[in-house]
Structures are given as structure tokens and as C-alpha cells.
Enzyme design. Structure first.
Site, mmCIF file in Angstrom:
data_model
loop_
_atom_site.group_PDB
_atom_site.id
_atom_site.type_symbol
_atom_site.label_atom_id
_atom_site.label_comp_id
_atom_site.label_asym_id
_atom_site.label_seq_id
_atom_site.Cartn_x
_atom_site.Cartn_y
_atom_site.Cartn_z
ATOM 1 N N CYS A 116 -37.402 -83.304 14.032
ATOM 2 C CA CYS A 116 -37.138 -84.746 13.966
ATOM 3 C C CYS A 116 -38.234 -85.573 14.634
ATOM 4 O O CYS A 116 -38.324 -86.772 14.418
ATOM 5 C CB CYS A 116 -35.785 -85.055 14.582
ATOM 6 S SG CYS A 116 -34.461 -84.252 13.679
ATOM 7 N N HIS A 256 -35.451 -92.533 16.064
ATOM 8 C CA HIS A 256 -35.023 -91.519 15.106
ATOM 9 C C HIS A 256 -33.527 -91.712 14.858
ATOM 10 O O HIS A 256 -32.770 -92.005 15.790
ATOM 11 C CB HIS A 256 -35.306 -90.130 15.691
ATOM 12 C CG HIS A 256 -34.684 -89.021 14.923
ATOM 13 N ND1 HIS A 256 -34.864 -88.871 13.569
ATOM 14 C CD2 HIS A 256 -33.849 -88.011 15.304
ATOM 15 C CE1 HIS A 256 -34.176 -87.817 13.156
ATOM 16 N NE2 HIS A 256 -33.551 -87.281 14.189
ATOM 17 N N ASN A 286 -29.303 -88.423 8.754
ATOM 18 C CA ASN A 286 -30.501 -87.951 9.454
ATOM 19 C C ASN A 286 -31.421 -87.258 8.448
ATOM 20 O O ASN A 286 -31.123 -86.161 7.981
ATOM 21 C CB ASN A 286 -30.071 -86.979 10.563
ATOM 22 C CG ASN A 286 -31.230 -86.451 11.378
ATOM 23 O OD1 ASN A 286 -32.395 -86.638 11.023
ATOM 24 N ND2 ASN A 286 -30.917 -85.764 12.462
HETATM 25 O O1 UT7 Z 1 -31.936 -84.932 14.849
HETATM 26 C C1 UT7 Z 1 -32.054 -83.729 15.524
HETATM 27 C C2 UT7 Z 1 -31.345 -83.752 16.810
HETATM 28 N N1 UT7 Z 1 -29.931 -83.764 16.599
HETATM 29 C C3 UT7 Z 1 -29.164 -84.640 17.211
HETATM 30 O O2 UT7 Z 1 -29.640 -85.498 17.899
HETATM 31 C C4 UT7 Z 1 -27.670 -84.462 17.072
HETATM 32 C C5 UT7 Z 1 -26.991 -84.461 18.406
HETATM 33 N N2 UT7 Z 1 -25.588 -84.214 18.363
HETATM 34 C C6 UT7 Z 1 -24.680 -85.034 17.747
HETATM 35 O O3 UT7 Z 1 -25.042 -85.998 17.118
HETATM 36 C C7 UT7 Z 1 -23.212 -84.733 17.943
HETATM 37 O O4 UT7 Z 1 -23.066 -83.747 18.921
HETATM 38 C C8 UT7 Z 1 -22.488 -84.270 16.626
HETATM 39 C C9 UT7 Z 1 -22.376 -85.441 15.673
HETATM 40 C C10 UT7 Z 1 -23.243 -83.126 15.996
HETATM 41 C C11 UT7 Z 1 -21.063 -83.831 16.982
HETATM 42 O O5 UT7 Z 1 -20.372 -84.872 17.656
HETATM 43 P P1 UT7 Z 1 -19.619 -84.581 19.041
HETATM 44 O O6 UT7 Z 1 -18.986 -85.834 19.420
HETATM 45 O O7 UT7 Z 1 -20.641 -83.989 19.983
HETATM 46 O O8 UT7 Z 1 -18.530 -83.549 18.604
HETATM 47 P P2 UT7 Z 1 -18.298 -82.051 19.123
HETATM 48 O O9 UT7 Z 1 -19.257 -81.125 18.498
HETATM 49 O O10 UT7 Z 1 -18.188 -82.056 20.600
HETATM 50 O O11 UT7 Z 1 -16.867 -81.786 18.522
HETATM 51 C C12 UT7 Z 1 -15.720 -82.564 18.926
HETATM 52 C C13 UT7 Z 1 -14.543 -82.094 18.081
HETATM 53 C C14 UT7 Z 1 -14.373 -80.575 18.048
HETATM 54 O O12 UT7 Z 1 -12.990 -80.300 18.029
HETATM 55 P P3 UT7 Z 1 -12.228 -79.877 19.365
HETATM 56 O O13 UT7 Z 1 -12.933 -78.647 19.870
HETATM 57 O O14 UT7 Z 1 -12.362 -81.046 20.279
HETATM 58 O O15 UT7 Z 1 -10.834 -79.633 18.867
HETATM 59 C C15 UT7 Z 1 -15.000 -80.195 16.727
HETATM 60 O O16 UT7 Z 1 -14.468 -79.011 16.211
HETATM 61 O O17 UT7 Z 1 -14.710 -82.516 16.716
HETATM 62 C C16 UT7 Z 1 -14.620 -81.372 15.863
HETATM 63 N N3 UT7 Z 1 -15.550 -81.566 14.757
HETATM 64 C C17 UT7 Z 1 -15.216 -82.219 13.628
HETATM 65 N N4 UT7 Z 1 -14.074 -82.802 13.243
HETATM 66 C C18 UT7 Z 1 -14.059 -83.399 12.033
HETATM 67 C C19 UT7 Z 1 -16.841 -81.181 14.670
HETATM 68 N N5 UT7 Z 1 -17.364 -81.578 13.502
HETATM 69 C C20 UT7 Z 1 -16.364 -82.214 12.838
HETATM 70 C C21 UT7 Z 1 -16.319 -82.860 11.582
HETATM 71 N N6 UT7 Z 1 -15.141 -83.426 11.228
HETATM 72 N N7 UT7 Z 1 -17.367 -82.922 10.758
#
Ligand code: UT7
Length: 329
Positions: A116, A256, A286
């Protein structure tokens, strides 16, 4: 002899027509529009769907229009730097494929892989060739066909990424405009949080890797999120300090587009007004190396000659940084 600066003299983007909406994704994985919008800010993304079309094909469209826009003859282009993690093929470079497809017969090129952060690394490399006087027309491209490396059964990644491309022309100027400075960083220990397991020399593709779906992006989102906010904020702070600027001297921040919450967190950490931050993640998701030039393209008409603009990115590697430019037209 006065200093030669590298000015951006034109920018052009291109995105495929096909839209993949959050509603479409609801039918593919266990997710929902509300979750995606509130956690990422993304509403839809573009997908290059046509059989056989690759990253270079998006760049062909963008660069063709860039050449027209900047009144550049094909034979005058000397160098193409192509930031991408989705090259058409592992070999040869996509830059060379692009030169061939467009008939840039006097140009040479190479791909640059910094995920990225690809575009901010690439524009820094491109600017050096102009500043030293070695070249007069350098094209820098950020493009990714992320749909080719995403597992559409993995809800943690498939909701985030999209396909798109942007390109800029760099040319010399003796005015105090163009590329000014950069803070570029990397930390290879971050590779455990964002990677593709198979297809490289460490683990070549095999039936076993295909069965395990190891050709696709894996991301552990939370640590990447935290490192992204910290990395971009500190790079911008260092860049401004070194150039004796404050946030009030900056006309635009072009971050980004990985997550709207990351963008907001960086802006709040720096106490930077939201109206001066370019955000189009809702439309494109992204696009990895494509996000920054796509923003530049969309906001081009609002930029004024002499505006201080900060580009910032964070991505796989980890790689990150911030670049200061003075808009040249
Ligand atoms: O560009 C390259 C660099 N990348 C980035 O900068 C991305 C950085 N990370 C992020 O943007 C975020 O971490 C994500 C968007 C990838 C994820 O968001 P988050 O708020 O960090 O969610 P999480 O991974 O902590 O998951 C929270 C909950 C989990 O459920 P539990 O364990 O709390 O029950 C996940 O299983 O949300 C669940 N979850 C989803 N639910 C519905 C994860 N993905 C999804 C989804 N739909 N697509």
C-alpha cells in the site's frame, strides 16, 4: 546552477466499470452492509472482471489519457515506475508490458513492490531521476488488481479490497514546486500480519498450496490497524517538523484509503481538519498502490499551484511514510 525540482504535471486515474457492492458481498460471505460501512467506510469497490485483463490493462487506460492531458509524445517518455503487488506475471515486469502495449518505444521501466506504500515509494524514486537531471519525463503508476489475490470466501479481506489505477507525470521545473521531501520507513517484522503464503520462492505454487488457498492475501487486521495509525501519524509529524511546517501550512492530506477509521484517527491525532483530507474509500475500497493517485485525480481541480500536499500510506511489509509535494499547476 539552480536546483531542479520534480513537478507533477498531470494525473489520471482509471477504475473498472463493474461494481461489487456491500449488498453483493452479503450474498457471498457472512457479512452485512452495516458492519462493513461502520468498520471500514466502504460502500462499494470496482472489479476488473473481463477474462484475461490484468493490472497493465488498467494502467494502459490511465497512461493513455495522461499522455493526452499533458500533451506528451510517446517517444518522449523515458522511464516508467510501476508500483504494484499484482503484476501481470511474476516475470517480466508490468512496466515493460505497459511500455510495449502503449508503444513507449524509448522508455524503460521497472516494477516497485511496497504494497500500500507503493506509490509514495515510487514517486520518491521517480523524483530522484528528475532531480539529478537524468530524465525529463518519468511516469509513476500505482495500480492493483486486488481481486486477483483475494479469497472471496474470506470475509476478513474480501470486503476491503478493490481494483484501480492512477498515474502521474513527473517533469523538471526550476520553480520551488513539486516533490519536496519524504519520510519513508519499513519494518519487516510486520510481515507476519499481512502476507501471501504461496507463489513466491519460499513456497512455490503447488496443488497443496492451491487446496489450502495460500495464493490469497491473509491479514490480521487489528495489529495492522494500530501500526497504520501510529506509522502514518509519526511520519507526517516528522516530515512537517523537518520542513518547518505546521498543519496549518498544509492545504491537503492525501492518505492511503485502507479504512475510514484509520484515516479519521490519523487526522484526529494530528488535529487536522477533516475538510482537507481526501476520502473516496466509500467508492473504491482499498486499491493498494492505486489509492493515492486515484485521490489526486479526483481532487486535482481543487488543488492550487503552490499548495502544500502531504501524501501518506501504510501497508504490507510493514512499509509506511509521508511525502511532501508542492502542487505545480
Ligand atoms: O492497506 C493495507 C493495510 N491494511 C490496513 O490498514 C487494514 C487495517 N485493519 C482494518 O482495517 C480492520 O482491522 C479490519 C477492517 C480489517 C477489521 O476491522 P476490526 O474492527 O479490526 O474487526 P476485527 O477483525 O477485530 O473483528 C471484529 C469482529 C470479529 O468478531 P468477534 O470475534 O468480535 O465475534 C470478527 O469475526 O467482527 C467480525 N468480522 C466481521 N463481521 C462481519 C470480521 N470481518 C467481518 C465481516 N463482517 N466482514
Amino acid at each position: 546552477m539552480s536546483k531542479i525540482n520534480a513537478a507533477i504535471t498531470g494525473v489520471q486515474g482509471w477504475v473498472p466499470e463493474t461494481i461489487l457492492s456491500n449488498k453483493d458481498l452479503e450474498k457471498m460471505v457472512d457479512t452485512n452492509d452495516e458492519w462493513i460501512q461502520s468498520r471500514t467506510g466502504i460502500v462499494e469497490r470496482r472489479i476488473l472482471k473481463e477474462e484475461g485483463k490484468a493490472t497493465s490493462d488498467m494502467a494502459v487506460k490511465a497512461v493513455q489519457q495522461l499522455l493526452e492531458k499533458t500533451n506528451t509524445k510517446k517517444e518522449d517518455v523515458e522511464l516508467v515506475i510501476f508500483a504494484t503487488v499484482t503484476p501481470d506475471m511474476l516475470m517480466p515486469d508490468t512496466a515493460n508490458t505497459l511500455c510495449d502495449k502503449l508503444g513507449l518505444s524509448n522508455a524503460y521501466g521497472f516494477d516497485l513492490k511496497a504494497a500500500c506504500s507503493g506509490f509514495i515509494y515510487a514517486i520518491t524514486v521517480g523524483a530522484q531521476f528528475i532531480q539529478t537531471g537524468m530524465h525529463k519525463k518519468v511516469i509513476v503508476i500505482g495500480a492493483d488488481k486486488m481481486s486477483s489475490i483475494i479469497n472471496y470466501e474470506d470475509r476478513a479481506t474480501c470486503i476491503i479490497f478493490g481494483d484501480g489505477c492512477g498515474a502521474v507525470m513527473l517533469e523538471p521545473t526550476e520553480e520551488d514546486l513539486g516533490y519536496q521531501d519524504a519520510v519513508l520507513r519499513a519494518d519487516g517484522s510486520g510481515r507476519e500480519f499481512l502476507y501471501i503464503t504461496a507463489g513466491g520462492s519460499k513456497k512455490p505454487t503447488s496443488q497443496e498450496t492451491l487446496d489450502a488457498k495460500e495464493q490469497y492475501v491473509f491479514q490480521d487486521g487489528r495489529p495492522v490497524f494500530k501500526a497504520a495509525v501510529k506509522g502514518m501519524s509519526s511520519a507526517i509529524t516528522e516530515l512537517l517538523k523537518r520542513n518547518q511546517l505546521t498543519k496549518d501550512d498544509i492545504a491537503w492530506l492525501i492518505p492511503h484509503q485502507a479504512n475510514k477509521r484509520i484515516i479519521n484517527a490519523v487526522a484526529s491525532t494530528l488535529d487536522f481538519p477533516k475538510e482537507k483530507v481526501t476520502v473516496n474509500i466509500h467508492k473504491y475500497g482499498n486499491t493498494t498502490a492505486g489509492t493515492i493517485p486515484l485521490c489526486m485525480w479526483e481532487w486535482e481541480n481543487q488543488f492550487k499551484k503552490g499548495d502544500n500536499i502531504v501524501l501518506t500510506a501504510f501497508g504490507g511489509g510493514f512499509t509506511w511514510g509521508a511525502v511532501l509535494i508542492k502542487w505545480a499547476y
